[in-house]
Motif scaffolding. Structure first.
Motif, PDB file in Angstrom:
ATOM      1  N   GLU A  76      18.697 -25.229  -6.915  1.00  0.00           N
ATOM      2  CA  GLU A  76      17.308 -25.425  -6.496  1.00  0.00           C
ATOM      3  C   GLU A  76      17.237 -26.239  -5.201  1.00  0.00           C
ATOM      4  O   GLU A  76      16.458 -25.916  -4.304  1.00  0.00           O
ATOM      5  N   GLU A  77      18.042 -27.290  -5.121  1.00  0.00           N
ATOM      6  CA  GLU A  77      18.049 -28.120  -3.908  1.00  0.00           C
ATOM      7  C   GLU A  77      18.560 -27.330  -2.707  1.00  0.00           C
ATOM      8  O   GLU A  77      18.012 -27.443  -1.605  1.00  0.00           O
ATOM      9  N   LEU A  78      19.603 -26.529  -2.913  1.00  0.00           N
ATOM     10  CA  LEU A  78      20.137 -25.714  -1.823  1.00  0.00           C
ATOM     11  C   LEU A  78      19.106 -24.701  -1.352  1.00  0.00           C
ATOM     12  O   LEU A  78      18.897 -24.540  -0.148  1.00  0.00           O
ATOM     13  N   ALA A  79      18.453 -24.037  -2.288  1.00  0.00           N
ATOM     14  CA  ALA A  79      17.433 -23.049  -1.931  1.00  0.00           C
ATOM     15  C   ALA A  79      16.292 -23.699  -1.153  1.00  0.00           C
ATOM     16  O   ALA A  79      15.827 -23.152  -0.144  1.00  0.00           O
ATOM     17  N   ARG A 130      28.603 -14.094  -0.429  1.00  0.00           N
ATOM     18  CA  ARG A 130      28.102 -14.636   0.838  1.00  0.00           C
ATOM     19  C   ARG A 130      27.575 -16.063   0.748  1.00  0.00           C
ATOM     20  O   ARG A 130      27.124 -16.610   1.735  1.00  0.00           O
ATOM     21  N   ALA A 131      27.621 -16.679  -0.405  1.00  0.00           N
ATOM     22  CA  ALA A 131      27.092 -18.039  -0.591  1.00  0.00           C
ATOM     23  C   ALA A 131      28.161 -19.081  -0.262  1.00  0.00           C
ATOM     24  O   ALA A 131      29.355 -18.771  -0.222  1.00  0.00           O
ATOM     25  N   PRO A 132      27.741 -20.327  -0.040  1.00  0.00           N
ATOM     26  CA  PRO A 132      28.725 -21.400   0.122  1.00  0.00           C
ATOM     27  C   PRO A 132      29.553 -21.553  -1.153  1.00  0.00           C
ATOM     28  O   PRO A 132      29.116 -21.161  -2.243  1.00  0.00           O
ATOM     29  N   ARG A 133      30.750 -22.118  -0.998  1.00  0.00           N
ATOM     30  CA  ARG A 133      31.581 -22.399  -2.177  1.00  0.00           C
ATOM     31  C   ARG A 133      30.820 -23.308  -3.125  1.00  0.00           C
ATOM     32  O   ARG A 133      30.035 -24.152  -2.696  1.00  0.00           O
ATOM     33  N   ALA A 134      31.070 -23.121  -4.415  1.00  0.00           N
ATOM     34  CA  ALA A 134      30.365 -23.924  -5.425  1.00  0.00           C
ATOM     35  C   ALA A 134      31.335 -24.368  -6.503  1.00  0.00           C
ATOM     36  O   ALA A 134      32.409 -23.791  -6.679  1.00  0.00           O
ATOM     37  N   PHE A 135      30.942 -25.420  -7.193  1.00  0.00           N
ATOM     38  CA  PHE A 135      31.636 -25.879  -8.390  1.00  0.00           C
ATOM     39  C   PHE A 135      30.819 -25.404  -9.575  1.00  0.00           C
ATOM     40  O   PHE A 135      29.593 -25.529  -9.567  1.00  0.00           O
ATOM     41  N   ARG A 182      27.079 -26.435  -8.625  1.00  0.00           N
ATOM     42  CA  ARG A 182      26.868 -27.563  -7.722  1.00  0.00           C
ATOM     43  C   ARG A 182      27.587 -27.264  -6.417  1.00  0.00           C
ATOM     44  O   ARG A 182      28.688 -26.702  -6.402  1.00  0.00           O
ATOM     45  N   PHE A 183      26.966 -27.653  -5.322  1.00  0.00           N
ATOM     46  CA  PHE A 183      27.492 -27.402  -3.991  1.00  0.00           C
ATOM     47  C   PHE A 183      27.764 -28.724  -3.293  1.00  0.00           C
ATOM     48  O   PHE A 183      26.890 -29.598  -3.260  1.00  0.00           O
ATOM     49  N   ALA A 184      28.968 -28.879  -2.736  1.00  0.00           N
ATOM     50  CA  ALA A 184      29.288 -30.070  -1.957  1.00  0.00           C
ATOM     51  C   ALA A 184      28.564 -29.959  -0.618  1.00  0.00           C
ATOM     52  O   ALA A 184      28.538 -28.887   0.001  1.00  0.00           O
ATOM     53  N   VAL A 185      27.984 -31.060  -0.186  1.00  0.00           N
ATOM     54  CA  VAL A 185      27.237 -31.074   1.071  1.00  0.00           C
ATOM     55  C   VAL A 185      28.132 -30.609   2.224  1.00  0.00           C
ATOM     56  O   VAL A 185      27.703 -29.834   3.077  1.00  0.00           O
ATOM     57  N   SER A 186      29.388 -31.031   2.256  1.00  0.00           N
ATOM     58  CA  SER A 186      30.289 -30.632   3.343  1.00  0.00           C
ATOM     59  C   SER A 186      30.553 -29.121   3.316  1.00  0.00           C
ATOM     60  O   SER A 186      30.679 -28.499   4.377  1.00  0.00           O
ATOM     61  N   ASP A 187      30.635 -28.522   2.123  1.00  0.00           N
ATOM     62  CA  ASP A 187      30.824 -27.066   2.036  1.00  0.00           C
ATOM     63  C   ASP A 187      29.602 -26.333   2.575  1.00  0.00           C
ATOM     64  O   ASP A 187      29.727 -25.306   3.249  1.00  0.00           O
ATOM     65  N   VAL A 188      28.421 -26.842   2.285  1.00  0.00           N
ATOM     66  CA  VAL A 188      27.186 -26.230   2.791  1.00  0.00           C
ATOM     67  C   VAL A 188      27.151 -26.350   4.310  1.00  0.00           C
ATOM     68  O   VAL A 188      26.838 -25.374   5.017  1.00  0.00           O
ATOM     69  N   GLN A 189      27.504 -27.518   4.846  1.00  0.00           N
ATOM     70  CA  GLN A 189      27.517 -27.710   6.302  1.00  0.00           C
ATOM     71  C   GLN A 189      28.513 -26.754   6.962  1.00  0.00           C
ATOM     72  O   GLN A 189      28.208 -26.136   7.985  1.00  0.00           O
ATOM     73  N   HIS A 190      29.698 -26.616   6.381  1.00  0.00           N
ATOM     74  CA  HIS A 190      30.715 -25.711   6.916  1.00  0.00           C
ATOM     75  C   HIS A 190      30.219 -24.265   6.868  1.00  0.00           C
ATOM     76  O   HIS A 190      30.367 -23.513   7.836  1.00  0.00           O
TER      77      HIS A 190
END
Length: 67
Positions: free
Chosen positions: A15-18, A36-41, A48-56
């Motif tokens: 939800e936060e990522l969206a 096509r999405a950022p890497r997730a745990f 859950r998505f690491a902020v650094s993975d989203v930035q990358h």
């Protein structure tokens, strides 16, 4: 104890990522299905998505400058 004090990176949910990306939550799930999405745990049933993975991931999808 906060994650910062532990030296851990913050994780955000779907939800936060969206909300951050300005897309519907379903789009995040659709992107995951198509790879096509950022890497997730996956923690239990939660993503859950690491902020650094989203930035990358955002950097990888940045359009090249056109002159």
């Amino acid at each position: 104890m906060s994650t910062t004090k532990l030296g851990l990176e913050p994780l955000i949910g779907v939800e936060e990522l969206a909300e951050y990306l300005g897309v519907p939550v379903q789009t995040i799930y659709d992107w995951r299905l198509s790879g096509r999405a950022p890497r997730a745990f996956k923690l239990g049933k939660h993503l859950r998505f690491a902020v650094s993975d989203v930035q990358h991931w955002l950097e990888e999808h940045h359009e090249a400058d056109h002159e």
